[in-house]
Write a protein that holds these residues in place. Structure first.
Motif, mmCIF file in Angstrom:
data_model
loop_
_atom_site.group_PDB
_atom_site.id
_atom_site.type_symbol
_atom_site.label_atom_id
_atom_site.label_comp_id
_atom_site.label_asym_id
_atom_site.label_seq_id
_atom_site.Cartn_x
_atom_site.Cartn_y
_atom_site.Cartn_z
ATOM 1 N N ARG A 54 65.914 -1.329 -152.993
ATOM 2 C CA ARG A 54 65.766 -2.690 -152.429
ATOM 3 C C ARG A 54 66.675 -3.685 -153.170
ATOM 4 N N ASN A 55 66.739 -3.565 -154.511
ATOM 5 C CA ASN A 55 67.628 -4.435 -155.300
ATOM 6 C C ASN A 55 69.081 -4.209 -154.907
ATOM 7 N N ALA A 56 69.475 -2.948 -154.772
ATOM 8 C CA ALA A 56 70.856 -2.609 -154.425
ATOM 9 C C ALA A 56 71.220 -3.114 -153.037
ATOM 10 N N ILE A 57 70.304 -2.987 -152.096
ATOM 11 C CA ILE A 57 70.560 -3.493 -150.737
ATOM 12 C C ILE A 57 70.765 -4.999 -150.773
ATOM 13 N N ALA A 58 69.958 -5.710 -151.550
ATOM 14 C CA ALA A 58 70.108 -7.171 -151.663
ATOM 15 C C ALA A 58 71.485 -7.533 -152.209
ATOM 16 N N PHE A 59 71.951 -6.798 -153.222
ATOM 17 C CA PHE A 59 73.277 -7.063 -153.776
ATOM 18 C C PHE A 59 74.363 -6.818 -152.724
ATOM 19 N N CYS A 60 74.281 -5.686 -152.061
ATOM 20 C CA CYS A 60 75.299 -5.352 -151.052
ATOM 21 C C CYS A 60 75.297 -6.379 -149.914
ATOM 22 N N ARG A 61 74.133 -6.797 -149.498
ATOM 23 C CA ARG A 61 74.014 -7.769 -148.416
ATOM 24 C C ARG A 61 74.487 -9.159 -148.862
ATOM 25 N N ASP A 62 73.955 -9.628 -150.001
ATOM 26 C CA ASP A 62 74.171 -11.016 -150.408
ATOM 27 C C ASP A 62 75.483 -11.265 -151.138
ATOM 28 N N TYR A 63 76.009 -10.277 -151.848
ATOM 29 C CA TYR A 63 77.261 -10.475 -152.567
ATOM 30 C C TYR A 63 78.438 -9.781 -151.882
ATOM 31 N N VAL A 64 78.284 -8.497 -151.610
ATOM 32 C CA VAL A 64 79.383 -7.739 -151.010
ATOM 33 C C VAL A 64 79.578 -8.140 -149.549
ATOM 34 N N GLY A 65 78.462 -8.409 -148.867
ATOM 35 C CA GLY A 65 78.548 -8.832 -147.473
ATOM 36 C C GLY A 65 78.407 -7.703 -146.474
ATOM 37 N N LYS A 66 78.161 -6.492 -146.970
ATOM 38 C CA LYS A 66 78.016 -5.350 -146.073
ATOM 39 C C LYS A 66 77.169 -4.285 -146.772
ATOM 40 N N VAL A 67 76.116 -3.855 -146.098
ATOM 41 C CA VAL A 67 75.240 -2.834 -146.667
ATOM 42 C C VAL A 67 75.684 -1.463 -146.167
ATOM 43 N N THR A 68 76.173 -0.655 -147.101
ATOM 44 C CA THR A 68 76.565 0.723 -146.792
ATOM 45 C C THR A 68 75.937 1.635 -147.829
ATOM 46 N N GLU A 69 75.820 2.911 -147.518
ATOM 47 C CA GLU A 69 75.275 3.867 -148.481
ATOM 48 C C GLU A 69 76.160 3.943 -149.724
ATOM 49 N N ASP A 70 77.468 3.818 -149.551
ATOM 50 C CA ASP A 70 78.382 3.849 -150.685
ATOM 51 C C ASP A 70 78.130 2.657 -151.607
ATOM 52 N N CYS A 71 77.980 1.481 -151.031
ATOM 53 C CA CYS A 71 77.715 0.276 -151.827
ATOM 54 C C CYS A 71 76.395 0.414 -152.574
ATOM 55 N N ILE A 72 75.360 0.877 -151.891
ATOM 56 C CA ILE A 72 74.049 1.047 -152.512
ATOM 57 C C ILE A 72 74.147 2.032 -153.673
ATOM 58 N N ALA A 73 74.792 3.158 -153.456
ATOM 59 C CA ALA A 73 74.932 4.177 -154.505
ATOM 60 C C ALA A 73 75.680 3.633 -155.715
ATOM 61 N N LYS A 74 76.772 2.900 -155.477
ATOM 62 C CA LYS A 74 77.541 2.335 -156.596
ATOM 63 C C LYS A 74 76.704 1.322 -157.373
ATOM 64 N N GLU A 75 75.965 0.485 -156.661
ATOM 65 C CA GLU A 75 75.144 -0.532 -157.325
ATOM 66 C C GLU A 75 74.043 0.123 -158.167
ATOM 67 N N LEU A 76 73.449 1.173 -157.661
ATOM 68 C CA LEU A 76 72.385 1.858 -158.407
ATOM 69 C C LEU A 76 72.912 2.558 -159.659
ATOM 70 N N GLN A 77 74.229 2.739 -159.755
ATOM 71 C CA GLN A 77 74.828 3.362 -160.939
ATOM 72 C C GLN A 77 75.200 2.341 -162.019
ATOM 73 N N THR A 78 74.918 1.068 -161.782
ATOM 74 C CA THR A 78 75.208 0.046 -162.779
ATOM 75 C C THR A 78 74.494 0.409 -164.080
ATOM 76 N N PRO A 79 75.240 0.490 -165.180
ATOM 77 C CA PRO A 79 74.614 0.894 -166.449
ATOM 78 C C PRO A 79 73.773 -0.238 -167.040
ATOM 79 N N LEU A 80 72.479 -0.115 -166.904
ATOM 80 C CA LEU A 80 71.557 -1.124 -167.405
ATOM 81 C C LEU A 80 70.535 -0.492 -168.337
ATOM 82 N N HIS A 81 70.024 -1.310 -169.234
ATOM 83 C CA HIS A 81 68.884 -0.924 -170.060
ATOM 84 C C HIS A 81 67.670 -1.488 -169.327
#
Length: 151
Positions: A54-81
């Motif tokens: 859900r967080n990744a979809i929001a990023f792809c929608r609100d920042y990238v401007g397009k929700v795709t599986e590739d965008c979601i997958a890349k966002e979920l790989q963001t290295p976070l603690h």
């Protein structure tokens, strides 16, 4: 295995529509879902988060401007603690990027661009309030851990 199960449970619990989020960056949709909080306002404050679909979809929608599986997958790989901690008495805390910080209270400089002084203790730098410094979302993370220190 125990950590994997804890994170899996956190992600499942975070799927609630009422779940609160916490920004980890300055762009629209750069947020994670708060799963569990303990010791808020104390010397052992902790927040466990989950970086959900859900967080990744929001990023792809609100920042990238397009929700795709590739965008979601890349966002979920963001290295976070996914866990942040603080000692609200000393002002020492960690961020979602794993940085060690120190909240120093109100900025005494009336002409300053920031209301509070926050130092990155790893790099020995005071955040200057610019978007590049990450001041806003770093302050928000500290506020979530130590709400009584920031008014």
């Amino acid at each position: 295995m125990r950590r994997f199960l804890a994170v899996l449970c956190a992600v499942i619990l975070a799927s609630s529509a009422e779940a609160k989020t916490l920004y980890y960056g300055g762009r629209a949709g750069m947020e994670v879902t708060i799963v569990k909080a303990s010791g808020i306002g104390s010397s052992h404050a902790r927040i466990l988060t989950g970086h959900t679909r859900r967080n990744a979809i929001a990023f792809c929608r609100d920042y990238v401007g397009k929700v795709t599986e590739d965008c979601i997958a890349k966002e979920l790989q963001t290295p976070l603690h996914l866990e942040i901690t603080a000692n609200c008495r000393t002002g020492k805390f960690t961020t979602l990027y794993g940085a060690n910080m120190r909240f120093q209270g109100r900025n005494p400089d009336a002409d300053a661009t920031t209301d509070y002084l926050i130092s990155d203790t790893d790099d020995d730098v005071v955040l200057d309030g610019s978007g590049a410094s990450g001041y806003d979302y770093t302050l928000d993370q500290f506020k979530a851990l130590c709400p009584n220190r920031v008014r």
